[in-house]
Write a protein that holds these residues in place. Structure first.
Motif, mmCIF file in Angstrom:
data_model
loop_
_atom_site.group_PDB
_atom_site.id
_atom_site.type_symbol
_atom_site.label_atom_id
_atom_site.label_comp_id
_atom_site.label_asym_id
_atom_site.label_seq_id
_atom_site.Cartn_x
_atom_site.Cartn_y
_atom_site.Cartn_z
ATOM 1 N N ARG A 205 113.487 0.714 -10.058
ATOM 2 C CA ARG A 205 112.990 -0.409 -10.018
ATOM 3 C C ARG A 205 113.474 -1.739 -8.908
ATOM 4 O O ARG A 205 112.233 -2.395 -7.845
ATOM 5 N N GLU A 206 114.276 -0.953 -7.855
ATOM 6 C CA GLU A 206 114.191 -1.354 -6.964
ATOM 7 C C GLU A 206 113.070 -1.282 -6.077
ATOM 8 O O GLU A 206 112.892 -2.205 -5.020
ATOM 9 N N ILE B 171 110.008 -3.676 -6.222
ATOM 10 C CA ILE B 171 110.620 -4.647 -6.748
ATOM 11 C C ILE B 171 110.522 -4.997 -4.314
ATOM 12 O O ILE B 171 109.789 -5.525 -4.453
ATOM 13 N N ARG B 172 110.685 -3.776 -4.146
ATOM 14 C CA ARG B 172 110.781 -3.464 -2.287
ATOM 15 C C ARG B 172 109.228 -3.775 -2.327
ATOM 16 O O ARG B 172 108.317 -4.153 -1.477
ATOM 17 N N MET B 173 108.170 -2.845 -3.385
ATOM 18 C CA MET B 173 106.979 -2.567 -2.957
ATOM 19 C C MET B 173 105.884 -4.196 -2.941
ATOM 20 O O MET B 173 105.189 -4.320 -2.604
ATOM 21 N N ALA B 174 106.688 -4.553 -4.272
ATOM 22 C CA ALA B 174 105.850 -6.020 -4.261
ATOM 23 C C ALA B 174 106.473 -7.218 -3.278
ATOM 24 O O ALA B 174 105.615 -8.179 -3.543
ATOM 25 N N VAL B 175 107.097 -6.754 -2.666
ATOM 26 C CA VAL B 175 107.423 -8.021 -1.692
ATOM 27 C C VAL B 175 106.945 -7.878 -0.363
ATOM 28 O O VAL B 175 107.031 -8.540 0.691
#
Lengths: 401, 238
Positions: free
Chosen positions: A308-309, A312-316
């Motif tokens: 999940r982390e 998230i990092r990919m999304a931002v």
């Protein structure tokens, strides 16, 4: 950015200190083993060199036959030396300072109720100079002793076995059928590099030995001392030429004697210790490999746990290469930390080992640097696969995790 | 000043997104046409399986359409590769998720800093900008708290601050009130509404709650992967 990545790696490692430690344990053990082995190996090599010096660094040993010293040499089939050979060497060769005959038998020495088997060597007073050996008390052989008197000089071990704490000087001990007076005691030298006790011997005048113990005038070995400043090669060459002449060996025929140098001896011994170091280092390399697999395993678990982390990092806006780098750096930091712990542990072991084995503690900066580089390499090699798995995650899937 | 010269912020044309193959083929998006102007606040609703989440993923460049055109600021982005899409998200988009998706064991401030790290902004400026974003959502005093020390509403505010921190051109929100009770949901919606009205922030939000959709200016209703209706809400019409 790279600094952030390192900071992140340290945070991830701190988050789970116990797990991080267990993860790198393989690397710790591997590196510690290599460092300890190499450091102790260096120490023992230095010790061998020092031992050889106590044995007499300028010393050559001339023995009959082609066999090297040690097992396999068959003394009966070879032509022995004579006392006149010894005289000729000293008279004719400027490169040789001292030449002494030695012949040795294993005999039982008896004093009162004590008896002790030891090696009895017939030689002359020059032996102490050749072997670089001093007396702790008493005196060496005199010219008058060397006409065949029944006197002896004892090594420290023999003194302890036969006399305990009593003073042996002036006492008589019995060797085979002869009774000889103790005139001197040798300083203790301790165990040789071979592990044999150098102090376990009795010296008697050569003529006493040939007449009353051996019954023949043969000289079984000649110990030589090179003059200072003479190269070993030259001395060996001189002795070889002279002996071929004396023993009438035709040109083209092989020598029927051997000149051993301390250099050969020390290179043989350090060779043994190098082989041992090599073998143990191979074992350590296997341990590093297993350690690397441990790191890979935990990094794979970590990637799964932190899916999940990663999402998230990919999304931002993290690119695949940045996610890859993050996990790769984490693996490298882990294994380099393991390497550092291993180096510290290995040095500790080596220091204790050197103390126990009574050898010098010689840290090798080169091998420390190598261990460091190697643990970083383990991190790169075994961290790459999990890091790539993380980088290849699909952000939507990862966020849904 | 005429708007005609400038292309819309977002323009989707005949977007199709197919999952699976053959018998198992699912047409999650089946020809979506949509324009969103800068400064708009759009709510997307529809029954489950209508494709609203897929639409948001495509808009957010997390997913790639099977066919069709997606122009962002007039630039075609439907065929960008992974890394190009990551750059687009990094520089132009912000995300708010139903489950907040904050990183645990990092403070609120560190969470908000995250997009700025990838933008390559240095530590000093990063903290400053993250604090500004936290202030906008009213949580400047909670900057050093871990997410586990914050309530659900507060966590979602931190997530909104994170989406704002990088100064995005669009914030994409996927059921931002889905995990919150009514009172907290209203707070979050008022926050988004104010950000849109006062700061001119463009927001696209997927929701299944009609009440929440009413905070937007425009409501798009999707059915079976198609836009069925597209109208102004009471707020939009006002």
């Amino acid at each position: 950015m790279l600094w952030e990545t390192f900071k992140l790696a340290f945070q991830a490692i701190q988050r789970n200190p116990m797990r991080s430690f267990l993860t790198v344990l393989g690397v710790v053990i591997g590196v510690a083993a290599v460092i300890a082995m190499v450091t102790i190996g260096n120490g023992s090599t230095a010790q061998v060199t020092a031992d050889v010096e106590t044995f007499g660094a300028n010393r050559l040993i001339l023995s009959p036959g082609q066999g090297r010293m040690g097992p396999g040499s068959d003394a009966s089939s070879v032509k022995p030396f004579t006392l006149s050979d010894v005289d000729k060497i000293v008279d004719q060769l400027s490169s040789i300072e001292i030449a002494v005959p030695t012949s040795t038998s294993q005999l039982v020495a008896v004093y009162g109720n004590e008896n002790y088997q030891t090696s009895v060597t017939g030689t002359d007073s020059g032996y102490l100079s050749v072997a670089d050996w001093d007396l702790s008390s008493g005196r060496s052989f005199t010219d008058s002793d060397e006409t065949g008197k029944a006197v002896c000089i004892l090594g420290e071990t023999v003194v302890e076995e036969l006399f305990g704490n009593a003073n042996p000087l002036g006492e008589d001990i019995r060797l085979e059928n002869i009774s000889c007076e103790v005139i001197g005691i040798l300083k203790a030298k301790g165990a040789s590099t071979f592990g044999t006790d150098q102090d376990d011997l009795v010296l008697i005048p050569f003529k006493t030995y040939t007449r009353r113990i051996a019954g023949s005038a043969d000289v079984s070995m000649i110990s030589l001392s090179m003059r200072d400043g003479v190269s070993t090669d030259r001395a060996v060459n001189d002795v070889t030429m002279l002996m071929r002449e004396i023993r009438r060996i035709d040109p083209g025929d092989e020598d029927d004697f051997t000149v051993n140098t301390m250099e050969q001896l020390s290179s043989m011994l350090t060779g043994i210790s190098d082989v041992l170091t090599g073998l143990l280092s191979a074992v350590a390399a296997v341990s590093l490999l297993v350690g690397g697999i441990g790191i890979m395993n935990i990094m794979l678990v970590s990637v799964t746990e932190r899916t999940r982390e990663i999402g998230i990092r990919m999304a931002v806006g993290a690119q695949a290469s940045q996610v890859l780098l993050q996990f790769l750096v984490e693996a490298i930091v882990l294994s380099v930390l393991g390497g550092a712990i291993g180096i510290a542990l290995g040095m500790g072991f080596a220091a204790v080992g050197a103390n126990v084995l009574n050898i010098p503690f010689i840290p090798d900066l080169g091998i420390i640097a190598l261990a460091f580089a190697f643990s970083a390499a383990v991190g790169i090699v075994f961290g790459y696969f999990p890091a790539r798995a993380a980088a290849r995650l699909d952000p939507i899937e990862a966020l849904r995790h | 000043m005429s708007n005609d010269a400038q292309p819309p912020l977002i323009e989707l044309r005949d977007i199709i997104r197919i999952y699976g193959m053959g018998e198992a083929e699912v047409r999650a998006l089946d020809g979506v046409d949509l324009q969103i102007e800068a400064g708009d606040f759009v709510a997307i609703m529809g029954p489950s399986g209508s494709g609203k989440s897929t639409a948001l993923n495509v808009l957010g460049c997390l997913d790639r359409p099977t066919s069709g055109n997606y122009r962002f600021h007039g630039t075609e982005v439907a065929n960008l590769n992974r890394d190009q899409r990551a750059l687009l998200r990094r520089h132009y988009l912000g995300f708010v998720f139903q489950g907040y998706n904050l990183l645990p064991r990092m403070t609120a401030l560190q969470n908000v800093e995250l997009p700025l790290i990838y933008k390559g902004i240095g530590h000093g400026e990063r903290v400053e900008r993250a604090l500004v974003a936290l202030k906008k959502v009213g949580l400047a005093d909670r900057a050093n708290h871990d997410p586990s020390e914050l309530s659900g509403g507060q966590q979602q505010r931190v997530a909104i601050a994170r989406a704002l921190a990088g100064d995005p051109q669009v914030v994409l929100a996927d059921e931002p009130t889905g995990n919150l009770d009514t009172k907290l949901s209203v707070e979050i919606m008022e926050l988004l509404h104010n950000l849109n009205r006062n700061d001119g922030l463009t927001i696209v939000m997927v929701t299944h709650e009609r009440d929440m959709a009413e905070y937007a200016r425009r409501l798009i209703w999707m059915v079976d992967g198609k836009v069925e209706s597209d109208r102004l809400t009471a707020k939009g019409a006002a």
